[in-house]
Write a protein that holds these residues in place. Structure first.
Motif, PDB file in Angstrom:
ATOM      1  N   LEU A 298       0.823  -1.203   0.000  1.00 49.97           N
ATOM      2  CA  LEU A 298       0.000   0.000   0.000  1.00 49.97           C
ATOM      3  C   LEU A 298       0.861   1.258   0.000  1.00 49.97           C
ATOM      4  N   ALA A 299       1.948   1.234   0.771  1.00 50.39           N
ATOM      5  CA  ALA A 299       2.833   2.400   0.818  1.00 50.39           C
ATOM      6  C   ALA A 299       3.399   2.703  -0.567  1.00 50.39           C
ATOM      7  N   LYS A 300       3.738   1.680  -1.303  1.00 45.05           N
ATOM      8  CA  LYS A 300       4.285   1.832  -2.653  1.00 45.05           C
ATOM      9  C   LYS A 300       3.241   2.376  -3.616  1.00 45.05           C
ATOM     10  N   ALA A 301       1.987   1.992  -3.410  1.00 39.35           N
ATOM     11  CA  ALA A 301       0.909   2.399  -4.312  1.00 39.35           C
ATOM     12  C   ALA A 301       0.546   3.870  -4.157  1.00 39.35           C
ATOM     13  N   ALA A 465     -13.954  -8.248 -21.698  1.00 37.70           N
ATOM     14  CA  ALA A 465     -13.624  -9.303 -20.731  1.00 37.70           C
ATOM     15  C   ALA A 465     -12.307  -9.032 -20.007  1.00 37.70           C
ATOM     16  N   HIS A 466     -12.095  -7.788 -19.609  1.00 32.94           N
ATOM     17  CA  HIS A 466     -10.927  -7.476 -18.782  1.00 32.94           C
ATOM     18  C   HIS A 466     -11.295  -6.347 -17.838  1.00 32.94           C
ATOM     19  N   GLY A 467     -10.458  -6.107 -16.854  1.00 31.18           N
ATOM     20  CA  GLY A 467     -10.700  -5.013 -15.936  1.00 31.18           C
ATOM     21  C   GLY A 467     -10.589  -3.673 -16.650  1.00 31.18           C
ATOM     22  N   THR A 468     -11.098  -2.637 -15.994  1.00 33.14           N
ATOM     23  CA  THR A 468     -11.052  -1.294 -16.565  1.00 33.14           C
ATOM     24  C   THR A 468      -9.778  -0.561 -16.179  1.00 33.14           C
ATOM     25  N   GLY A 469      -9.157  -0.941 -15.078  1.00 31.02           N
ATOM     26  CA  GLY A 469      -7.955  -0.224 -14.669  1.00 31.02           C
ATOM     27  C   GLY A 469      -7.108  -1.017 -13.702  1.00 31.02           C
ATOM     28  N   HIS A 470      -5.787  -0.831 -13.803  1.00 35.02           N
ATOM     29  CA  HIS A 470      -4.825  -1.466 -12.905  1.00 35.02           C
ATOM     30  C   HIS A 470      -3.908  -0.397 -12.338  1.00 35.02           C
ATOM     31  N   GLY A 471      -3.321  -0.675 -11.185  1.00 38.68           N
ATOM     32  CA  GLY A 471      -2.338   0.233 -10.631  1.00 38.68           C
ATOM     33  C   GLY A 471      -1.058   0.227 -11.449  1.00 38.68           C
ATOM     34  N   VAL A 472      -0.288   1.312 -11.323  1.00 39.30           N
ATOM     35  CA  VAL A 472       0.969   1.452 -12.067  1.00 39.30           C
ATOM     36  C   VAL A 472       2.059   1.933 -11.115  1.00 39.30           C
ATOM     37  N   GLY A 473       3.258   1.369 -11.235  1.00 35.93           N
ATOM     38  CA  GLY A 473       4.363   1.695 -10.359  1.00 35.93           C
ATOM     39  C   GLY A 473       5.145   2.919 -10.791  1.00 35.93           C
ATOM     40  N   SER A 474       6.103   3.294  -9.962  1.00 37.39           N
ATOM     41  CA  SER A 474       6.991   4.421 -10.233  1.00 37.39           C
ATOM     42  C   SER A 474       8.359   3.862 -10.602  1.00 37.39           C
ATOM     43  N   GLU A 480       0.523  -2.900 -10.992  1.00 34.38           N
ATOM     44  CA  GLU A 480       0.866  -2.811  -9.577  1.00 34.38           C
ATOM     45  C   GLU A 480      -0.413  -2.825  -8.751  1.00 34.38           C
ATOM     46  N   GLY A 481      -0.383  -3.538  -7.630  1.00 37.25           N
ATOM     47  CA  GLY A 481      -1.513  -3.523  -6.709  1.00 37.25           C
ATOM     48  C   GLY A 481      -1.290  -2.523  -5.607  1.00 37.25           C
ATOM     49  N   LEU A 505      -3.711   4.747 -11.581  1.00 34.39           N
ATOM     50  CA  LEU A 505      -4.382   3.626 -12.237  1.00 34.39           C
ATOM     51  C   LEU A 505      -4.487   3.894 -13.730  1.00 34.39           C
ATOM     52  N   SER A 506      -4.712   2.837 -14.476  1.00 39.27           N
ATOM     53  CA  SER A 506      -5.064   2.995 -15.877  1.00 39.27           C
ATOM     54  C   SER A 506      -6.577   3.159 -15.994  1.00 39.27           C
TER      55      SER A 506
END
Length: 598
Positions: A298-301, A465-474, A480-481, A505-506
């Motif tokens: 969570l800290a990373k997100a 048939a996929h999610g609408t958005g995912h997390g993204v890292g730095s 990224e979750g 997120l995307s």
């Protein structure tokens, strides 16, 4: 073994020698990574499947490959139906399939370094109903028969600048130590590679497209840490950067130290991101295990000011590169000589011209016509399409820069689009705008927002048939979750994580017509505070980070509301503001025309 059928036959022979009646093959590594090093590509080696998520199970007479809706078409193109049956997740699972197919009393092998303890528990229970046993293997049987299996990467680790990280490793480790105090833990085992990279402010080159290093980390309650890594990967300069409070050990010592160092102590381990072998070693060594989420996740997100500033800078450079590429496609496609691979290579070249590109953030999805209907298509010489008028070109791509990770999808017509293409594209755009303009109370999950993006498609009897958005890292993982925007109960976990300011997120709704074309519009967005005057709740919204023109020739303006039209025109005005200073000549003229008000 030249054919995948030969490899499957060889695995069955090896299982006989190992006195096993079956084996489970996941697509992961010892760190439960989504993207893995070449040495861990066991599923692809065995089956030919080139997707980024899937698994397989092999029995003496049956074999099955398990994928979700993103790969329904792709798996059938790449994996032979003569040897493999296709199984759809989450409608079924390996555990369910084995319960139905495994012989009574069978012994089914699994590699404890490639599965979570919860998977082992559920599979054990399912097999017990058939009187069958799940058996941990000492050596993966695929490794025994894969004669030219690559070795793990020997690449050196690098320090990640604190100016870009925004926080020192010492402060991050202290935060983790403080967290250990609240859960009454003596140490935490961190196995996720991006968490290790984030916690120590290091980056690596061991996994294609993700700047991480193969390692394990233990952070102790006094904020010291023990890093387990191939010692050849660390030089004296990096040891000095890590400091005396980070002790470096050979990676091969990790399992033994888990058994020897924690008798009677409380050790936190993430059951989702750590493999069963870690839990087993700690249990055998007398540790009390605290099943808790990796404290770095969570800290990373939640990005800090330095990371957000870096991401915006990276996006601006990346946006200029992608804009130049789209102009180039518009110029070159009519000649009929352009193809998917040439286009992907040219896009990478534009990115290299506009910034210190360290790597792509994933294999570019350069998909013409029917290949665009495969959400995670990966082009090869065998599937490569030349562009010709009459359909769509979808390009999903991203770059790894020292100051940020990018991910963007654009869809453009090659020739004149059909009325159906325009209708579907406009509905995808409406869903994209619905997410971009969403305002929601603090505590809302991504799963609660997902339907915003789908409603325009649902109204036409369509979906994706996929999610609408995912997390993204730095300058880390492009996926990224823990946050996601995905339907409730989706196989893509994370949709139930409350969204918080600082998360990236995307925003990528899509539409895919099998055998014909695909559509996706993707920008990255930042969760920000969004106060509502007169409201009685603290509210959040999204700030768009990606700035590249959205093709207006695919939009039916009559379908847009006044608010949607205003959003698009405002967005394009921002594209010109941020990207135009980096362009000149014909590229600049093209950008201004592409961004003219609708």
């Amino acid at each position: 073994m030249s054919s995948h059928a030969d490899r499957l036959a060889a695995l069955r022979e090896q299982l006989k020698a190992d006195r096993l009646d079956g084996f489970v093959v996941p697509l992961t590594d010892e760190h439960m990574s989504e993207y893995v090093g070449s040495y861990a590509q066991r599923l692809q080696w065995l089956t030919g499947f080139q997707g980024s998520a899937g698994s397989a199970a092999v029995l003496p007479q049956d074999a099955a490959i398990f994928t979700d809706g993103r790969y329904t078409i792709q798996v059938r193109q790449q994996v032979s139906e003569k040897e493999w049956s296709y199984q759809s997740v989450p409608e079924t699972s390996i555990a369910k399939w084995l319960r139905e197919k495994a012989p009574d009393g069978a012994k089914i092998g699994y590699d404890p370094w490639l599965h979570t303890p919860d998977w082992v528990k559920s599979a054990t229970k399912a097999l017990a109903e058939k009187g069958a046993d799940l058996v941990a293997v000492g050596q993966n049987p695929i490794d025994k028969i894969w004669s030219d299996q690559p070795q793990p990467s020997p690449a050196r680790l690098e320090a990640h600048s604190q100016n870009l990280a925004g926080k020192s490793s010492a402060d991050k480790r202290q935060d983790i130590a403080d967290w250990l105090g609240t859960v009454h833990g003596d140490a935490v085992v961190i196995a996720a590679l991006d968490s290790i990279a984030w916690a120590l402010n290091i980056r690596g080159k061991d996994v294609t497209h993700t700047p991480v290093a193969l390692a394990f980390l233990i952070v102790n309650k006094d904020a010291t840490a023990d890093l387990y890594v191939d010692p050849r990967k660390i030089d004296d300069d990096l040891r000095n950067v890590l400091g005396a409070d980070v002790r470096v050990h050979d990676r091969t010592a990790f399992e033994g130290d888990l058994r020897a160092s924690f008798n009677g102590k409380s050790v936190a381990v993430d059951p989702e991101r750590s493999v069963a072998a870690i839990f087993q070693a700690l249990e055998e060594g007398g540790a009390r295990i605290l099943r808790l989420r990796d404290p770095a996740v969570l800290a990373k997100a939640i990005k800090n000011e330095a990371e957000i500033a870096g991401q915006k800078a990276a996006q601006a450079r990346d946006g200029a590169a992608v804009s130049r590429f789209l102009k180039w496609v518009a110029d070159e496609a009519p000649a009929g000589e352009l193809d998917e691979i040439v286009a992907a290579d040219r896009l990478e070249a534009f990115r290299k011209e506009h910034g210190d590109l360290r790597d792509l953030s994933f294999d570019t999805i350069s998909a013409y016509g029917p290949n665009g209907a495969l959400p995670h298509y990966k082009g090869t010489e065998a599937t490569n399409h030349k562009f010709a008028p009459g359909t769509l070109y979808l390009v999903d791509s991203g770059g790894q820069y020292e100051d940020g990770t990018t991910d963007i999808t654009r869809t453009v017509p090659i020739g004149t689009p059909t009325a159906e293409m325009i209708d579907r594209f406009t509905r995808v755009l409406q869903g994209h705008i619905a997410i971009a303009t969403a305002v929601f109370p603090k505590g809302v999950r991504g799963s609660q927002l997902d339907a915003f993006a789908r409603r325009p498609l649902w109204e036409a009897g369509c979906d994706y048939a996929h999610g609408t958005g995912h997390g993204v890292g730095s300058f880390l993982a492009v996926h990224e979750g823990p946050q996601r925007i995905s339907p409730p109960g989706s196989s893509q976990s994370g949709g139930d994580e409350p969204l918080q300011a600082g998360m990236i997120l995307s925003n990528e709704p899509g539409y895919y017509k099998s055998g014909e074309y695909g559509i996706r519009i993707e920008n990255l967005v930042l969760v920000v505070e969004h106060p509502v005057e007169g409201g009685d709740k603290d509210t959040l919204g999204f700030e768009t980070l990606t700035f590249v023109p959205i093709d207006k020739s695919l939009i039916d303006a009559s379908m847009l509301s006044d608010g949607e039209r205003r959003w698009l025109n405002d967005y394009h005005a921002q594209v010109v503001e941020k990207i135009a200073p980096q362009l000149q000549g014909d590229d600049l003229a093209w950008l201004k025309d592409a961004c003219a008000p609708l």
